[in-house]
Design an enzyme around this catalytic site. Structure first.
Site, short mmCIF file in Angstrom:
data_model
loop_
_atom_site.label_atom_id
_atom_site.label_comp_id
_atom_site.label_asym_id
_atom_site.label_seq_id
_atom_site.Cartn_x
_atom_site.Cartn_y
_atom_site.Cartn_z
N GLU A 60 -3.85 23.46 19.29
CA GLU A 60 -2.40 23.64 19.08
C GLU A 60 -1.84 24.74 19.97
OE1 GLU A 60 -2.20 24.18 14.79
OE2 GLU A 60 -1.86 22.04 14.53
N GLU A 87 -4.54 15.20 13.87
CA GLU A 87 -4.31 15.69 12.51
C GLU A 87 -3.17 14.92 11.86
OE1 GLU A 87 -3.88 19.89 11.94
OE2 GLU A 87 -5.60 20.40 13.20
#
Length: 844
Positions: A184, A253
């Site tokens: 991320e 995710e």
């Protein structure tokens, strides 16, 4: 030696597999459509299971249940701080046995995705970084910084080489098909500008150079350089596309729920919406979906980050914290996976043709050259069902749903129509008592000179503790002259303490004066209360408490924790007395920690007080210990800590984690599956302790004389602690008579009409249980939901008797939804449904 014909065929088959594997080198590659394993494009369903958040004894069962739920890949982060607790000293034992975990995945016949990071976020202490890393000279985390890059490369190489040495990459015949570097990073890269871009490029090139033979991914990193695949994280990822047209569309995710913080509510994501999100992603060309989490597990020890993340990391996942199946989430997703796999051939060979079926309705049709056809019919309307025409047939689409037609004709699954049972779990008492309570109080009158030091001014907490303990004492002396007005007026002075986090207990002359804490959103807080000072010398002791180090945010390694001031006394003759630059004495941790009171070998190092006095005086900063025997059965266990305040607990020397009876505030209104999900939606548990029960793995127990030790910061009654078991108590089902059924796929195949497969209600209790009674049953137009069903205007009078006859005394039972099954049609020309609630009890 004589080899029979069957053996020859087996031998030839094995040789062909070996030769075929060698020809493509057991390879994992990719193209724009999918990950390609040994030359075959695959639609892959993945589930996150983090090995340190469960026990090795649980791993095989968790992975088996994931496989049975239609999962192809197990995904896990790699947690640097548990594997390298000090520089060059590695730990791969017990819950940290990564090789054993990956081999367990391989044994189950599943693939693995290793997200090495090594930054993981994950609501994990310090985002997975070891705290010692912060003190490497000249370091700056996650940027173009040589000390950081050197350390990160070293750990990444350690993990990659460990996996290679055990031949665990698919290119070596192992299960690992993907690896992730960084995590991320996109938002931080943008914030940093050129150094961020340079670091991301370096990280990608560093990873690729390790020559694992499998692709690397970077999630939420738009400019991931080739050949690294950039991927999506979020509640929805159907709007995402990779940064190059020759890369596959991967969702690393898909958030199955959300994490919990002390003082906050529980978050539940309706499975209808999660299934809708996954189907949206697949129909747009997505080929790899990973549920974060598939099993969330437990933040044992001091592994929870945040700060303020709870010890439970349940995440509303398909497998609950204890490893039990959560229905209907598990079963509905399993049916989704089966429906998607029926479409796999068309999905990986063609691109969709999109046609409008209405203002908020559309069809995505995949037609392959071989004649195969699969379709996804979508209704984005959040309020109304839609009746659409597709291929000259009518289809009813509930609000916010997708129907899957593997043959472009028969709808075998709709994301909003849940046909599996709902299971209700409860924490039930065990017959095991916790006995022989004894206590030991932290002595506040004197600090241990051998473990203290003094300094002028206030020091940052982690710089002092190096995270060896949650606790740091700040102690100073204040001399009050006998002429102070407040000694005669009775108007006590006020102490103000500004803290950068996370919690604080204030003691004046050995007595607790008050406590304060921050929140995950705002770690900083102010303690401001009147305190009782006397003439002469007064000892002010501030116990600063960390509740998990931050795991997210730009350069969070530079953030402060602890008491940094101002600290001042108000209401004295001189006005304000600034204590920030007084002489302070510091002690890391508690005396009980130093004496290792949590260990069965360390408890004899102090004089414990017998338990008869405990309930009479609930003191802060108290150690409690007791013994208990392991209960019978195999249900998961937990400790009910609702009678306590805040602290930590251990069983047989193993840390269950931090506990805190903080009451949840939030917005616990009705929850609808329609419309975009966010953590502010579908909140539960307001007004109750955020976490009441703390998972105790059975593998940590002995048959008898198990030692429970806890440290209580505030007070509380340990005699109220109970050992409970997690049990299935009730099951419900609510299925319509034309519920989509996967058995009706290609119902007219081979030109022979086949009987329409009527839907069925399937009920099943847990192991060692049977259906003991039918609490509700109605075939007709029943109302309500599980736990609150009611008869509607139409009701077959035989409903209850039929369900009792088929189900009582059975562990599982099946009832076909048809008029003939209930004697006659209770209301012709009306769409009927069967709603049932059954009670599960122990087998007789």
């Amino acid at each position: 030696m004589v080899i029979n014909t069957v053996s020859k065929w087996v031998l030839w088959a094995c040789m062909l597999v070996f030769i075929g594997c060698a020809a493509v080198q057991c390879s994992v590659t990719y193209d724009r459509k999918a990950i390609v394993i040994n030359g075959q494009r695959r639609i892959l369903i993945s589930g996150s299971i983090h090995y340190p958040r469960s026990t090795p004894e649980m791993w095989e069962d968790l992975i088996k249940k994931a496989k049975e739920g239609g999962v192809d890949v197990i995904e896990t982060y790699i947690f640097w701080n548990v594997h390298e607790p000090s520089p060059g000293n590695y730990n791969f034992e017990g819950r940290y046995d990564l090789v054993r975990f990956v081999k367990t995945i391989q044994k189950a016949g599943l693939y693995a995705h290793l997200r090495i990071g090594p930054y993981v976020c994950a609501e994990w202490n310090f985002g997975g970084f070891p705290v010692w890393l912060k003190y490497v000279p000249g370091i700056s985390f996650r940027t173009d910084n040589e000390p950081f890059k050197r350390a990160m490369k070293g750990f990444t190489e350690k993990i990659v080489n460990l996996m290679k040495s055990e031949k665990l990459y698919e290119s070596q015949g192992g299960p690992i098909i993907l690896s992730q570097i960084e995590n991320e990073y996109g938002p931080q890269a943008k914030a940093l500008g050129a150094p961020g871009h340079q670091y991301a490029t370096w990280a990608a090139n560093m990873a690729v150079a390790m020559d694992t033979g499998v692709p690397w991914v970077m999630c939420k990193e738009e400019d991931a350089p080739d050949p690294v695949i950039n991927t999506c994280n979020g509640f929805y990822c159907d709007a995402f596309s990779p940064n190059k047209p020759y890369k596959p569309t991967i969702w690393t995710e898909a958030w199955s729920g959300w994490f919990t913080e002390f003082g906050g509510p529980l978050h539940e994501r309706p499975v209808q919406d999660l299934a809708f999100a996954v189907a949206r992603f697949i129909k747009k060309g997505g080929s790899f979906v990973n549920y974060y989490m598939y099993h969330g597990g437990t933040n044992f020890g001091r592994s929870a980050g945040g700060p303020f993340i709870t010890t439970s990391y349940d995440y509303d996942a398909p497998l609950d914290e204890y490893g039990l199946i959560r229905q209907p989430k598990y079963g509905h997703l399993k049916e989704l996976h089966r429906a998607v796999k029926l479409c796999e051939k068309a999905l990986v060979t063609t691109d969709p043709v999109v046609t409008s079926l209405g203002s908020l309705q559309q069809a995505h049709v995949y037609s392959s050259e071989s004649g195969g056809c699969s379709a996804f019919l979508s209704n984005y309307d959040t309020k109304s069902s839609a009746r659409v025409m597709f291929n000259n047939m009518h289809y009813n689409l509930p609000p916010w749903s997708i129907s899957i037609l593997p043959d472009c004709r028969n709808a075998v699954f709709n994301t909003a129509k849940v046909g599996v049972q709902t299971s209700h779990m409860e924490m039930q008492p065990t017959k095991t008592g916790i006995f022989s309570w004894e206590t030991f109080n932290e002595d506040l009158s004197s600090l241990d000179d051998s473990s203290t030091f003094s300094a002028v001014g206030l020091l940052e907490q982690i710089n002092v503790t190096r995270d060896a303990s949650d606790y740091l004492w700040y102690t100073t002396n204040v001399n009050i002259g006998s002429s102070e007005s407040f000694l005669h007026s009775g108007e006590l002075p006020t102490l103000i303490v500004h803290s950068t986090g996370h919690a604080l207990h204030v003691f004046v002359n050995g007595q607790l004066s008050g406590s304060a804490s921050g929140t995950r959103q705002n770690r900083r807080f102010t303690f401001k209360e009147k305190i009782n000072l006397r003439a002469g010398s007064n000892k002010i002791s501030l116990l600063s408490v960390a509740v998990g180090l931050p795991n997210i945010g730009g350069h969070y390694e530079t953030w402060s924790t602890g008491v940094l001031g101002p600290v001042a006394l108000l209401g004295l003759n001189q006005g304000k007395w600034d204590l920030a630059w007084a002489k302070w004495t510091y002690q890391v941790g508690l005396k009980g920690e130093a004496m290792n009171l949590v260990s069965p070998n360390g408890i004899s190092s102090v004089d414990w007080m017998q338990g008869s006095l405990i309930a009479q005086k609930q003191q802060p900063l108290t150690w409690h210990k007791a013994l208990f025997d392991a209960p019978d059965g195999d249900e998961p266990l937990a400790l009910d800590m609702s009678s306590m305040g805040k602290g930590q607990l251990w069983v047989n020397g193993q840390s269950l984690g931090r506990y805190w009876t903080a009451y949840a505030t939030g917005n616990c209104k009705e929850c609808s599956y329609t419309g975009s999900f966010r953590p502010t939606k579908c909140q539960f548990g307001c007004g109750q302790p955020t976490q009441r029960w703390y998972h105790l793995p059975r593998s940590w127990l002995k048959p008898s004389q198990n030692l429970l030790v806890l440290f209580e910061e505030l007070g509380g009654d340990p005699t109220g602690i109970t050992l409970v078991k997690r049990s299935l108590t009730n099951v419900c089902a609510d299925v319509a008579e034309y519920h989509p059924n996967i058995k009706n796929w290609q119902i007219e195949s081979y030109g022979r009409p086949q009987e329409f497969h009527k839907p069925k209600v399937h009920l099943h209790c847990g192991p060692g249980q049977s259906i003991s009674s039918i609490k509700f049953a109605s075939f007709g137009t029943p109302l309500g939901t599980c736990g609150s069903f009611q008869q509607g205007a139409c009701h077959a009078s035989t409903s209850h008797a039929i369900l009792e006859k088929k189900c009582i005394g059975q562990q599982r039972c099946t009832v076909t939804i048809s008029n003939s099954n209930f004697g006659k049609d209770p209301c012709p020309n009306v769409l009927k449904r069967l709603s049932v609630e059954a009670v599960c009890g122990p087998l007789n």
